[in-house]
Design a protein around this motif. Structure first.
Motif, mmCIF file in Angstrom:
data_model
loop_
_atom_site.group_PDB
_atom_site.id
_atom_site.type_symbol
_atom_site.label_atom_id
_atom_site.label_comp_id
_atom_site.label_asym_id
_atom_site.label_seq_id
_atom_site.Cartn_x
_atom_site.Cartn_y
_atom_site.Cartn_z
ATOM 1 N N ALA A 13 -50.368 -23.345 -21.603
ATOM 2 C CA ALA A 13 -49.646 -24.532 -22.071
ATOM 3 C C ALA A 13 -48.142 -24.297 -22.082
ATOM 4 N N ALA A 14 -47.724 -23.113 -22.562
ATOM 5 C CA ALA A 14 -46.294 -22.811 -22.623
ATOM 6 C C ALA A 14 -45.700 -22.712 -21.218
ATOM 7 N N PHE A 15 -46.445 -22.107 -20.306
ATOM 8 C CA PHE A 15 -45.965 -21.981 -18.928
ATOM 9 C C PHE A 15 -45.822 -23.353 -18.276
ATOM 10 N N LEU A 16 -46.827 -24.226 -18.476
ATOM 11 C CA LEU A 16 -46.756 -25.574 -17.908
ATOM 12 C C LEU A 16 -45.578 -26.346 -18.499
ATOM 13 N N ASN A 17 -45.317 -26.131 -19.781
ATOM 14 C CA ASN A 17 -44.184 -26.787 -20.425
ATOM 15 C C ASN A 17 -42.872 -26.301 -19.813
ATOM 16 N N ALA A 18 -42.725 -24.973 -19.688
ATOM 17 C CA ALA A 18 -41.480 -24.409 -19.182
ATOM 18 C C ALA A 18 -41.264 -24.748 -17.707
ATOM 19 N N ALA A 19 -42.307 -24.614 -16.902
ATOM 20 C CA ALA A 19 -42.148 -24.753 -15.451
ATOM 21 C C ALA A 19 -42.242 -26.193 -14.978
ATOM 22 N N PHE A 20 -43.071 -27.000 -15.627
ATOM 23 C CA PHE A 20 -43.341 -28.347 -15.121
ATOM 24 C C PHE A 20 -43.009 -29.455 -16.121
ATOM 25 N N ASN A 21 -42.418 -29.093 -17.267
ATOM 26 C CA ASN A 21 -42.117 -30.094 -18.302
ATOM 27 C C ASN A 21 -43.393 -30.832 -18.723
ATOM 28 N N PHE A 22 -44.457 -30.086 -18.758
ATOM 29 C CA PHE A 22 -45.788 -30.620 -19.066
ATOM 30 C C PHE A 22 -45.840 -31.131 -20.505
ATOM 31 N N CYS A 23 -46.487 -32.256 -20.693
ATOM 32 C CA CYS A 23 -46.553 -32.889 -22.016
ATOM 33 C C CYS A 23 -47.949 -32.685 -22.600
ATOM 34 N N LEU A 24 -48.058 -31.704 -23.478
ATOM 35 C CA LEU A 24 -49.363 -31.352 -24.046
ATOM 36 C C LEU A 24 -49.939 -32.489 -24.885
ATOM 37 N N GLY A 25 -49.069 -33.148 -25.657
ATOM 38 C CA GLY A 25 -49.527 -34.249 -26.501
ATOM 39 C C GLY A 25 -50.148 -35.377 -25.696
ATOM 40 N N CYS A 26 -49.595 -35.611 -24.495
ATOM 41 C CA CYS A 26 -50.128 -36.679 -23.634
ATOM 42 C C CYS A 26 -51.555 -36.369 -23.207
ATOM 43 N N GLU A 27 -51.830 -35.112 -23.043
ATOM 44 C CA GLU A 27 -53.128 -34.706 -22.509
ATOM 45 C C GLU A 27 -54.201 -34.687 -23.583
ATOM 46 N N ILE A 28 -53.869 -34.127 -24.736
ATOM 47 C CA ILE A 28 -54.954 -33.851 -25.673
ATOM 48 C C ILE A 28 -54.936 -34.697 -26.930
ATOM 49 N N TYR A 29 -53.788 -35.299 -27.259
ATOM 50 C CA TYR A 29 -53.756 -36.024 -28.524
ATOM 51 C C TYR A 29 -54.726 -37.197 -28.520
ATOM 52 N N LEU A 30 -54.681 -37.992 -27.450
ATOM 53 C CA LEU A 30 -55.557 -39.165 -27.401
ATOM 54 C C LEU A 30 -57.024 -38.754 -27.285
ATOM 55 N N LEU A 31 -57.277 -37.710 -26.525
ATOM 56 C CA LEU A 31 -58.660 -37.222 -26.406
ATOM 57 C C LEU A 31 -59.197 -36.811 -27.771
ATOM 58 N N ALA A 32 -58.365 -36.103 -28.534
ATOM 59 C CA ALA A 32 -58.779 -35.665 -29.867
ATOM 60 C C ALA A 32 -59.042 -36.870 -30.764
ATOM 61 N N ARG A 33 -58.179 -37.871 -30.700
ATOM 62 C CA ARG A 33 -58.370 -39.075 -31.502
ATOM 63 C C ARG A 33 -59.641 -39.812 -31.089
ATOM 64 N N ARG A 34 -59.890 -39.831 -29.781
ATOM 65 C CA ARG A 34 -61.092 -40.515 -29.293
ATOM 66 C C ARG A 34 -62.351 -39.822 -29.801
ATOM 67 N N LEU A 35 -62.312 -38.508 -29.868
ATOM 68 C CA LEU A 35 -63.482 -37.765 -30.332
ATOM 69 C C LEU A 35 -63.687 -37.932 -31.826
ATOM 70 N N ARG A 36 -62.586 -37.994 -32.566
ATOM 71 C CA ARG A 36 -62.679 -38.012 -34.012
ATOM 72 C C ARG A 36 -63.117 -39.376 -34.554
ATOM 73 N N ALA A 37 -62.561 -40.429 -34.011
ATOM 74 C CA ALA A 37 -62.850 -41.754 -34.572
ATOM 75 C C ALA A 37 -63.955 -42.466 -33.806
#
Lengths: 145, 153
Positions: free
Chosen positions: B129-153
């Motif tokens: 995750a850190a490498f993707l952030n540094a090298a590609f400006n990867f947005c971790l929240g975009c990937e997993i936040y909604l998935l986590a919310r979908r699973l929880r609710a």
């Protein structure tokens, strides 16, 4: 040491491949086949009630966002710019977190996800990741008859 | 580099942060996690992952202003750069710090218990995750936040 090195190499290769793949595919606007799965997918047509705002006269750009999403801001700016250029098109931003039913119905997996509706609310195009202005304009050209 | 004029008055919140800060921090994080991964559950490896856990924890629970790499960026790096083209909302990188913290905690506890391989896998995931952030400006929240919310609710 050797296990750690192995994990490090695998992680760096896999992350680089994933990052490059995303760089090339993110924000691409894909067509949604309007015929083949139209009767079965009840997510195919969105109403004003679904998105909480009236549909655009000619087309609607629906953007799903979350608070923890950096590129959602870029997408918002791009889509706002486009609605200023193309008459009869509106931009509706939906907080994905508080609309989980719609998120599930449309199978939105991450943000920003953008769907382009025609004048009747039918989903005609879809993009995951912030799209480029020229691509959005081109997609609207196809959607607006 | 120093004569960057602000030609575009883009939409920025007044409380925004320089987006280069979190990416700089991610690059240092990549190095720290790589050392922790290679050193395994030795004293060095455990000390480095403990340090990185504290770093993530400060970023996630206190704020990006308290995150040591962010402090380093503002004190040492940013004065040598031009002003940022635009400012960003601190919520997405702060969320990424929280995710990093969770993986680092698993890594640290595993190392302390001698479960080296489990720790290395957890650290490897944080490193990705850190490498993707540094090298590609990867947005971790975009990937997993909604998935986590979908699973929880």
């Amino acid at each position: 040491m050797t296990t750690g090195l192995g994990i490090l190499v695998v992680v760096l290769i896999a992350a680089t491949a994933f990052g490059l793949y995303r760089r090339f595919t993110d924000g691409h606007i894909k067509g949604v086949d309007p015929v083949s799965d139209a009767p079965t997918h009840d997510g195919e047509v969105l109403s004003a009630a679904d998105i909480g705002e009236p549909l655009g006269e000619r087309a609607t750009l629906v953007q799903f966002s979350t608070a923890f999403c950096q590129p959602c801001r870029a997408a918002r700016r791009t889509l706002g710019e486009v609605t200023g250029m193309v008459e009869g098109v509106t931009h509706v931003e939906i907080d994905a977190e508080s609309h989980l039913d719609l998120v599930r119905r449309l199978d939105v997996m991450r943000t920003p996800t953008i769907v382009v509706l025609d004048s009747t609310g039918r989903i005609r195009r879809r993009a995951v990741g912030a799209p480029r202005t020229a691509d959005v304009v081109a997609a609207l050209g196809d959607v607006i008859d | 580099m120093t004569t960057a004029t602000s030609t575009t008055a883009s939409v920025t919140t007044p409380t925004g942060i320089d987006p280069r800060g979190p990416r700089f921090g991610a690059a240092i994080t990549v190095i720290a996690l790589a050392v922790a991964l290679l050193a395994g559950s030795s004293l060095l490896g455990t000390a480095v992952i403990a340090w990185q856990t504290v770093v993530f924890g400060l970023g996630a629970f206190v704020g990006l202003g308290a995150q040591p790499y962010g402090v380093l960026y503002r004190k040492v790096v940013r004065p040598r750069l031009g002003p940022p083209a635009e400012l960003e909302d601190p919520a997405p990188p702060r969320f990424a710090q929280l995710v990093g913290f969770l993986f680092a905690v698993v890594g640290l506890i595993s190392y302390l218990l001698g479960a080296t391989l489990v720790g290395q896998v957890a650290i490897g995931l944080a490193l990705a995750a850190a490498f993707l952030n540094a090298a590609f400006n990867f947005c971790l929240g975009c990937e997993i936040y909604l998935l986590a919310r979908r699973l929880r609710a």
